[in-house]
Structure formats: C-alpha cells, structure tokens
Design a protein around this motif. Structure first.
Motif, short mmCIF file in Angstrom:
data_model
loop_
_atom_site.label_atom_id
_atom_site.label_comp_id
_atom_site.label_asym_id
_atom_site.label_seq_id
_atom_site.Cartn_x
_atom_site.Cartn_y
_atom_site.Cartn_z
N THR A 294 0.87 -1.17 0.00
CA THR A 294 0.00 0.00 0.00
C THR A 294 0.91 1.21 0.00
O THR A 294 1.96 1.21 0.63
CB THR A 294 -0.91 0.03 1.24
OG1 THR A 294 -0.10 0.04 2.39
CG2 THR A 294 -1.86 -1.13 1.26
N SER A 295 0.52 2.19 -0.68
CA SER A 295 1.36 3.38 -0.74
C SER A 295 0.99 4.31 0.41
O SER A 295 -0.15 4.72 0.56
CB SER A 295 1.20 4.09 -2.08
OG SER A 295 -0.15 4.47 -2.26
N VAL A 296 1.97 4.56 1.26
CA VAL A 296 1.80 5.45 2.40
C VAL A 296 2.88 6.51 2.28
O VAL A 296 4.06 6.19 2.13
CB VAL A 296 1.94 4.69 3.74
CG1 VAL A 296 1.84 5.64 4.91
CG2 VAL A 296 0.91 3.60 3.85
N THR A 297 2.50 7.72 2.37
CA THR A 297 3.48 8.79 2.28
C THR A 297 4.20 8.93 3.61
O THR A 297 3.74 8.43 4.65
CB THR A 297 2.81 10.13 1.92
OG1 THR A 297 1.94 10.48 3.00
CG2 THR A 297 2.04 10.03 0.61
N ASN A 298 5.32 9.60 3.57
CA ASN A 298 6.07 9.82 4.80
C ASN A 298 5.25 10.61 5.81
O ASN A 298 5.32 10.36 7.01
CB ASN A 298 7.38 10.54 4.50
CG ASN A 298 8.39 9.64 3.85
OD1 ASN A 298 8.30 8.42 3.97
ND2 ASN A 298 9.35 10.21 3.17
N ALA A 299 4.47 11.55 5.35
CA ALA A 299 3.65 12.36 6.25
C ALA A 299 2.59 11.50 6.93
O ALA A 299 2.33 11.64 8.13
CB ALA A 299 2.98 13.50 5.47
N GLN A 300 1.98 10.58 6.18
CA GLN A 300 0.98 9.69 6.77
C GLN A 300 1.63 8.75 7.79
O GLN A 300 1.08 8.50 8.86
CB GLN A 300 0.29 8.88 5.68
CG GLN A 300 -0.62 9.69 4.78
CD GLN A 300 -1.12 8.89 3.59
OE1 GLN A 300 -0.43 7.98 3.12
NE2 GLN A 300 -2.31 9.23 3.10
N LEU A 301 2.81 8.25 7.47
CA LEU A 301 3.52 7.36 8.38
C LEU A 301 3.88 8.10 9.67
O LEU A 301 3.69 7.58 10.77
CB LEU A 301 4.78 6.81 7.70
CG LEU A 301 5.62 5.85 8.51
CD1 LEU A 301 4.82 4.61 8.88
CD2 LEU A 301 6.87 5.47 7.75
N GLN A 302 4.37 9.32 9.53
CA GLN A 302 4.71 10.11 10.71
C GLN A 302 3.48 10.40 11.55
O GLN A 302 3.53 10.36 12.78
CB GLN A 302 5.39 11.43 10.29
CG GLN A 302 5.95 12.22 11.46
CD GLN A 302 7.01 11.47 12.22
OE1 GLN A 302 7.88 10.85 11.64
NE2 GLN A 302 6.94 11.51 13.54
#
Length: 144
Positions: free
Chosen positions: A20-28
């Motif tokens: 799944t594509s998760v951006t760095n901002a979403q992960l943070q």
C-alpha cells in the motif's frame, strides 16, 4: 557448463506481496498518534501525580526491604564481608612476607588487593629474576 538442477516441485513458488502506498507524512502521523496514545495511557495510570515516586511505590519498597532485606540479616552479611576482606588482606601480607627481599619490596609497592593478584605478580617478578640470572650465567660462561 554447469548441469541444471532438478527440483521435485511441480509448480514454482511465487511470493505475493501486497503493498500500500503510504506517504512519509501519513507514516509520521500514525507514529505520532501511537506515541500520543501511549503517553495518554501513562498519564491516566499516574492519577495526576507529578512526582516520580508515588506513595504506593514507597510502600512497596518498604515492604520489599522488610521482607527480603531484614536489618539483622544485612548486618550479618556486612560483618561477614568485612571479615572476608580482613582475612584476605592478612593472607596477602603473610604470602608477601615470605617472598625474597627483592620481590617482596616490589609486590608491597603495588598494594595488591586480592591474593590472586599477589600470586600472579610475585610469580611474574620471580620469573623475570630467574631469566635475568640465567642470562648472566650464560654470559659469564661464554667469557671463560
């Protein structure tokens, strides 16, 4: 050319990986949310007590000390430890006192604390002296 390896599998194994594509901002944001939740849970268990040691911790420490470290037992253990240290130093003094004068002064100057250290140093010094003596004897024989 190397021979081909035969496998007994009828079908090759294929790995399927779902991404799944998760951006760095979403992960943070997910990490921050987990940390915030953990801190809130920790604060809830403290019941508003800002000190690092609460009364229940002190009571627990006192009970544990009373149960597992009674004063009379601690005094006995301290006395036993003191006696062991004194006996060890007496043994070292007797051992060092029996050494030859040249070795004795060198070992005393080191102020060793364990019998093992005293034995090792005395042995090392005696070995050096024996080697030096043997070398002198060999030189004097060559001269003659």
């Amino acid at each position: 050319m190397a021979p081909k390896r035969r496998t007994s599998r009828a079908t090759p194994i294929t790995d399927t990986l779902t991404t799944t594509s998760v951006t760095n901002a979403q992960l943070q944001a997910m990490i921050d949310q987990g940390v915030t939740t953990a801190l809130a849970a920790h604060d809830a268990t403290r019941n508003g007590d800002d000190s690092h040691t609460s009364g229940t911790d002190t009571d627990l420490k006192k009970k544990m000390t009373d149960k597992y470290c009674p004063r009379n037992e601690m005094k006995k253990l301290e006395a036993e430890l003191w006696n062991l240290k004194v006996k060890e130093s007496d043994k070292i003094k007797r051992y060092v006192g029996g050494l030859p004068d040249m070795t004795h002064s060198s070992v005393v100057a080191l102020k060793l604390k364990t019998m093992q250290e005293a034995i090792e140093m005395a042995t090392e010094l005696m070995d050096k002296k024996i080697i030096t003596f043997a070398e002198r004897q060999a030189k004097s024989k060559r001269k003659l």
